[in-house]
Write an enzyme that holds these catalytic residues in place. Structure first.
Site, PDB file in Angstrom:
ATOM      1  N   LEU A  31      23.945  33.891 -30.481  1.00  0.00           N
ATOM      2  CA  LEU A  31      24.843  33.020 -29.726  1.00  0.00           C
ATOM      3  C   LEU A  31      25.815  33.767 -28.822  1.00  0.00           C
ATOM      4  CD1 LEU A  31      25.617  30.445 -32.584  1.00  0.00           C
ATOM      5  CD2 LEU A  31      23.809  30.355 -30.851  1.00  0.00           C
ATOM      6  N   HIS A  32      26.161  34.995 -29.157  1.00  0.00           N
ATOM      7  CA  HIS A  32      27.048  35.827 -28.328  1.00  0.00           C
ATOM      8  C   HIS A  32      28.262  35.027 -27.837  1.00  0.00           C
ATOM      9  CE1 HIS A  32      24.404  39.319 -28.293  1.00  0.00           C
ATOM     10  NE2 HIS A  32      23.398  38.491 -28.125  1.00  0.00           N
ATOM     11  N   LEU A  33      28.990  34.470 -28.788  1.00  0.00           N
ATOM     12  CA  LEU A  33      30.081  33.548 -28.466  1.00  0.00           C
ATOM     13  C   LEU A  33      31.279  34.229 -27.819  1.00  0.00           C
ATOM     14  CD1 LEU A  33      29.953  31.345 -31.692  1.00  0.00           C
ATOM     15  CD2 LEU A  33      28.967  30.839 -29.453  1.00  0.00           C
ATOM     16  N   GLU A  42      23.263  38.101 -34.244  1.00  0.00           N
ATOM     17  CA  GLU A  42      23.625  39.464 -33.839  1.00  0.00           C
ATOM     18  C   GLU A  42      24.781  40.034 -34.644  1.00  0.00           C
ATOM     19  OE1 GLU A  42      26.226  36.844 -31.258  1.00  0.00           O
ATOM     20  OE2 GLU A  42      24.162  36.788 -32.012  1.00  0.00           O
ATOM     21  N   GLN A  53      27.102  39.839 -24.033  1.00  0.00           N
ATOM     22  CA  GLN A  53      28.376  39.863 -24.752  1.00  0.00           C
ATOM     23  C   GLN A  53      29.525  40.217 -23.811  1.00  0.00           C
ATOM     24  OE1 GLN A  53      28.067  38.917 -27.846  1.00  0.00           O
ATOM     25  NE2 GLN A  53      29.819  39.564 -29.034  1.00  0.00           N
TER      26      GLN A  53
END
Length: 372
Positions: free
Chosen positions: A93-95, A116, A272
């Site tokens: 998701l690399h929030l 991740e 990211q």
């Protein structure tokens, strides 16, 4: 628990989060699985293949009605409308790259598990295969965009050594982890010279031993060394990633200006936020742009360009976690599995990953203190 496999909306993304084989594992365990129509086409899996393993084929909207939505990448903004309270969303998701999606998940009360950030025995075990693929592919893309028709220097990275001695290109790789070593190995296979810039002293020793017989130089990471080495790069690959958090812009515009004109710059961790001041996300279909005379490659989902390989790799990694969540319920699975707990970035709207909280200046809650 109703489990859904949705089709990815990110441009050029051909991966799917669950193979027909893994659907069978879920249905054999007594769980209901729905799969969005054509979700697996890009990876070579037909709708019939999923149906034969016990899944029901549904629409995009119907898939988002599930309790557990399994994805590869972060939801598209058009999918925010489907979020519902206590829904679990699983994926890379690399929030840290988007405060908007985090705030929407908080507002609705979603639980987000980011593959991740799952750390097991000190390693990002789910991310590692994707990092390996991205590293290898970055080295290949560096060679491709070095050619003149793409705006590059017009160099063949391998050099020429048949009756002449034309040296190959120099790859400068920032970081010394999984993505970096995979990029280095491909570059070496192309007969290029490799320079790796790494911060950790133990890792430096490991890399020096690993490449003792190869044309590899390992340099301590300092701003001064980075500024010096980047000038040598025909291809520069940044691999720096801080799990769950947005990395600092360590490669400045001035450093980019100092690079050779027509050289290629790639940021593997652009999903990211990336570490390069001049980089921005691009797409698989439109992957590069020129800035400061340097070709920039900013594709955030490189493994999506090779979906058959990537899907098999990620599916092998995630199925045990997904089964545990479905069998035990999320709360018990978190209590029983420390590695899984590290992947929970948001729990019912509360931010439970410290790096994510810091990236967006949000309140952080320890996961074991908020689960029921």
């Amino acid at each position: 628990m109703l489990v859904a496999v949705v089709k990815e909306l990110k441009q050029g993304e051909g991966r799917v989060a669950c193979t027909p084989e893994n659907v069978r594992k879920l249905t054999d365990a007594g769980h209901k699985v729905i799969v969005e129509k054509n979700a697996g086409i890009g990876s070579g899996f037909s709708n019939d293949m999923y149906e034969k393993e016990g899944a029901k084929i549904v629409t995009h909207e119907q898939a988002w009605e599930a309790d557990l939505v399994i994805k590869v990448k972060e939801p598209h903004e058009s999918e925010y409308q489907y979020f519902k309270k206590n829904q679990i969303i699983w994926g890379f998701l690399h929030l840290a790259s988007s405060k908007e999606i985090v705030e929407k998940m908080q507002e609705v009360g979603v639980t987000a598990i980011s593959g991740e950030t799952i750390i097991k025995n000190g390693k990002a075990e789910l991310l590692a295969p994707m990092s390996a693929i991205a590293g290898q592919r970055s080295a290949i893309m560096g060679a491709y965009y070095s050619e003149a028709q793409h705006g590059g220097q017009g160099t063949l990275v391998t050099g020429v050594h048949e009756n002449v001695d034309i040296p190959g290109s120099t790859y400068v790789i920032f970081g010394g982890g999984v993505a970096a070593t995979n990029a280095a190995n491909v570059a070496l296979g192309l007969n290029a010279k490799v320079i790796i810039i790494e911060l950790n002293d133990d890792r430096i020793k490991y890399l020096e031993d690993m490449y003792a017989e190869k044309d590899v130089t390992v340099v301590k990471s300092t701003p001064e060394n980075l500024a010096e080495q980047i000038k040598k790069a025909d291809v520069f690959i940044s691999t720096i990633l801080i799990p769950g958090a947005k990395p600092p812009k360590l490669v400045t515009r001035e450093m980019v200006k100092s690079m050779k004109k027509g050289s290629v710059l790639i940021d593997i961790a652009i999903d990211q936020g990336g570490t390069i001041e001049t980089i921005r996300p691009t797409t698989i279909s439109d992957p590069v742009y020129e800035e400061e005379g340097v070709i920039h490659y900013g594709v955030p989902n490189q493994p999506g360009a090779v979906p058959r390989t990537s899907t098999m790799a990620l599916a092998q990694g995630n199925i045990d976690y997904i089964l545990e969540i479905c069998d035990k319920g999320l709360e018990q699975a978190i209590k029983d599995n420390e590695a899984l707990s590290t992947g929970v970035n948001i729990y019912q709207g509360q931010v439970t990953n410290q790096g994510l909280a810091s990236s967006h200046d949000l309140d952080y809650k320890e996961i074991l203190n908020v689960i029921e």
